[in-house]
Scaffold this motif. Sequence first.
Motif, PDB file in Angstrom:
ATOM      1  N   MET A 142     -18.367-158.255  90.375  1.00 41.27           N
ATOM      2  CA  MET A 142     -18.076-159.204  89.324  1.00 41.27           C
ATOM      3  C   MET A 142     -17.181-158.504  88.307  1.00 41.27           C
ATOM      4  O   MET A 142     -17.529-157.468  87.788  1.00 41.27           O
ATOM      5  N   THR A 143     -16.049-159.083  88.033  1.00 36.60           N
ATOM      6  CA  THR A 143     -15.115-158.459  87.105  1.00 36.60           C
ATOM      7  C   THR A 143     -15.403-158.826  85.665  1.00 36.60           C
ATOM      8  O   THR A 143     -15.103-158.075  84.766  1.00 36.60           O
ATOM      9  N   GLU A 144     -15.976-159.978  85.458  1.00 34.67           N
ATOM     10  CA  GLU A 144     -16.279-160.423  84.110  1.00 34.67           C
ATOM     11  C   GLU A 144     -17.786-160.529  83.939  1.00 34.67           C
ATOM     12  O   GLU A 144     -18.485-161.049  84.790  1.00 34.67           O
ATOM     13  N   GLN A 145     -18.269-160.026  82.849  1.00 37.60           N
ATOM     14  CA  GLN A 145     -19.701-160.040  82.577  1.00 37.60           C
ATOM     15  C   GLN A 145     -20.079-161.356  81.913  1.00 37.60           C
ATOM     16  O   GLN A 145     -19.462-161.778  80.942  1.00 37.60           O
ATOM     17  N   ASP A 146     -21.094-162.031  82.456  1.00 43.30           N
ATOM     18  CA  ASP A 146     -21.532-163.308  81.898  1.00 43.30           C
ATOM     19  C   ASP A 146     -22.504-163.132  80.740  1.00 43.30           C
ATOM     20  O   ASP A 146     -22.552-163.963  79.843  1.00 43.30           O
ATOM     21  N   LEU A 147     -23.305-162.082  80.778  1.00 42.14           N
ATOM     22  CA  LEU A 147     -24.335-161.843  79.765  1.00 42.14           C
ATOM     23  C   LEU A 147     -23.993-160.620  78.935  1.00 42.14           C
ATOM     24  O   LEU A 147     -23.174-159.794  79.345  1.00 42.14           O
ATOM     25  N   PRO A 148     -24.635-160.464  77.780  1.00 45.35           N
ATOM     26  CA  PRO A 148     -24.382-159.273  76.964  1.00 45.35           C
ATOM     27  C   PRO A 148     -24.687-157.991  77.737  1.00 45.35           C
ATOM     28  O   PRO A 148     -25.482-157.996  78.693  1.00 45.35           O
ATOM     29  N   GLU A 149     -24.067-156.935  77.326  1.00 42.67           N
ATOM     30  CA  GLU A 149     -24.285-155.628  77.953  1.00 42.67           C
ATOM     31  C   GLU A 149     -25.780-155.311  77.992  1.00 42.67           C
ATOM     32  O   GLU A 149     -26.511-155.572  77.039  1.00 42.67           O
ATOM     33  N   GLY A 150     -26.202-154.794  79.107  1.00 43.65           N
ATOM     34  CA  GLY A 150     -27.601-154.428  79.284  1.00 43.65           C
ATOM     35  C   GLY A 150     -28.423-155.469  80.030  1.00 43.65           C
ATOM     36  O   GLY A 150     -29.573-155.233  80.363  1.00 43.65           O
ATOM     37  N   PHE A 151     -27.830-156.628  80.299  1.00 42.76           N
ATOM     38  CA  PHE A 151     -28.558-157.703  80.975  1.00 42.76           C
ATOM     39  C   PHE A 151     -27.972-158.025  82.350  1.00 42.76           C
ATOM     40  O   PHE A 151     -28.180-159.107  82.888  1.00 42.76           O
ATOM     41  N   ALA A 152     -27.262-157.071  82.935  1.00 48.71           N
ATOM     42  CA  ALA A 152     -26.599-157.288  84.231  1.00 48.71           C
ATOM     43  C   ALA A 152     -27.584-157.689  85.326  1.00 48.71           C
ATOM     44  O   ALA A 152     -27.235-158.469  86.217  1.00 48.71           O
ATOM     45  N   ALA A 153     -28.804-157.217  85.264  1.00 51.86           N
ATOM     46  CA  ALA A 153     -29.792-157.543  86.303  1.00 51.86           C
ATOM     47  C   ALA A 153     -30.135-159.033  86.327  1.00 51.86           C
ATOM     48  O   ALA A 153     -30.665-159.528  87.320  1.00 51.86           O
ATOM     49  N   LEU A 154     -29.811-159.742  85.258  1.00 50.62           N
ATOM     50  CA  LEU A 154     -30.106-161.176  85.183  1.00 50.62           C
ATOM     51  C   LEU A 154     -28.888-162.043  85.504  1.00 50.62           C
ATOM     52  O   LEU A 154     -28.999-163.272  85.529  1.00 50.62           O
ATOM     53  N   GLU A 155     -27.748-161.417  85.755  1.00 47.92           N
ATOM     54  CA  GLU A 155     -26.493-162.152  85.956  1.00 47.92           C
ATOM     55  C   GLU A 155     -26.609-163.225  87.035  1.00 47.92           C
ATOM     56  O   GLU A 155     -26.062-164.311  86.879  1.00 47.92           O
ATOM     57  N   HIS A 156     -27.299-162.941  88.121  1.00 45.98           N
ATOM     58  CA  HIS A 156     -27.332-163.910  89.224  1.00 45.98           C
ATOM     59  C   HIS A 156     -28.151-165.167  88.900  1.00 45.98           C
ATOM     60  O   HIS A 156     -28.128-166.135  89.653  1.00 45.98           O
ATOM     61  N   PHE A 157     -28.835-165.168  87.762  1.00 41.63           N
ATOM     62  CA  PHE A 157     -29.584-166.352  87.332  1.00 41.63           C
ATOM     63  C   PHE A 157     -28.761-167.262  86.408  1.00 41.63           C
ATOM     64  O   PHE A 157     -29.178-168.378  86.108  1.00 41.63           O
ATOM     65  N   VAL A 158     -27.612-166.798  85.946  1.00 39.01           N
ATOM     66  CA  VAL A 158     -26.835-167.540  84.949  1.00 39.01           C
ATOM     67  C   VAL A 158     -26.475-168.946  85.422  1.00 39.01           C
ATOM     68  O   VAL A 158     -26.692-169.925  84.706  1.00 39.01           O
ATOM     69  N   SER A 159     -25.947-169.073  86.620  1.00 38.63           N
ATOM     70  CA  SER A 159     -25.478-170.389  87.059  1.00 38.63           C
ATOM     71  C   SER A 159     -26.616-171.401  87.185  1.00 38.63           C
ATOM     72  O   SER A 159     -26.409-172.598  86.964  1.00 38.63           O
ATOM     73  N   ASP A 160     -27.806-170.941  87.504  1.00 38.08           N
ATOM     74  CA  ASP A 160     -28.948-171.854  87.651  1.00 38.08           C
ATOM     75  C   ASP A 160     -29.702-172.113  86.355  1.00 38.08           C
ATOM     76  O   ASP A 160     -30.279-173.193  86.193  1.00 38.08           O
ATOM     77  N   TRP A 161     -29.737-171.156  85.454  1.00 42.42           N
ATOM     78  CA  TRP A 161     -30.659-171.253  84.325  1.00 42.42           C
ATOM     79  C   TRP A 161     -30.014-171.234  82.948  1.00 42.42           C
ATOM     80  O   TRP A 161     -30.689-171.456  81.949  1.00 42.42           O
ATOM     81  N   SER A 162     -28.717-171.006  82.834  1.00 49.39           N
ATOM     82  CA  SER A 162     -28.050-171.052  81.532  1.00 49.39           C
ATOM     83  C   SER A 162     -27.488-172.463  81.347  1.00 49.39           C
ATOM     84  O   SER A 162     -26.306-172.722  81.558  1.00 49.39           O
ATOM     85  N   LEU A 163     -28.368-173.371  80.950  1.00 44.04           N
ATOM     86  CA  LEU A 163     -28.041-174.794  80.882  1.00 44.04           C
ATOM     87  C   LEU A 163     -27.980-175.250  79.435  1.00 44.04           C
ATOM     88  O   LEU A 163     -28.769-174.817  78.599  1.00 44.04           O
ATOM     89  N   GLY A 164     -27.069-176.174  79.153  1.00 44.90           N
ATOM     90  CA  GLY A 164     -26.739-176.539  77.784  1.00 44.90           C
ATOM     91  C   GLY A 164     -27.695-177.451  77.044  1.00 44.90           C
ATOM     92  O   GLY A 164     -27.690-177.468  75.819  1.00 44.90           O
TER      93      GLY A 164
END
Length: 113
Positions: free
Chosen positions: A1-23
């Motif tokens: 992944m070239t761009e980080q979706d979450l703040p630094e230090g939370f990379a282990a949670l990145e794969h949950f962003v598309s399912d759980w970061s809902l507006g």
Amino acid sequence: MTEQDLPEGFAALEHFVSDWSLGTALERDAQRGAKSADQRQQFYDAFTPRLGEALARLDQTPLNQHDEAETKLMRMALSYAHVAQAIEVQGPDEDRHARSRKRLLITSAPADH
């Protein structure tokens, strides 16, 4: 992944962003019901040990000044509240309660604004 979706230090949670970061609360509630018990449990197990750190990070900046990565983390924390309800309170009765939630839709919540 070239761009980080979450703040630094939370990379282990990145794969949950598309399912759980809902507006919206409606989207979060719908996702809670759409995901299987195992999928909810996986998200819960991954986020639980990071919850305190996530909230501390989010508290460093006023809500209206969160950058995109912080906004995604905040939305995941809000989804976590929905999932924690399913796991900690509803437990094995979650599916039975989900049927009733379909008739009582959340149309707006303070966190949506």
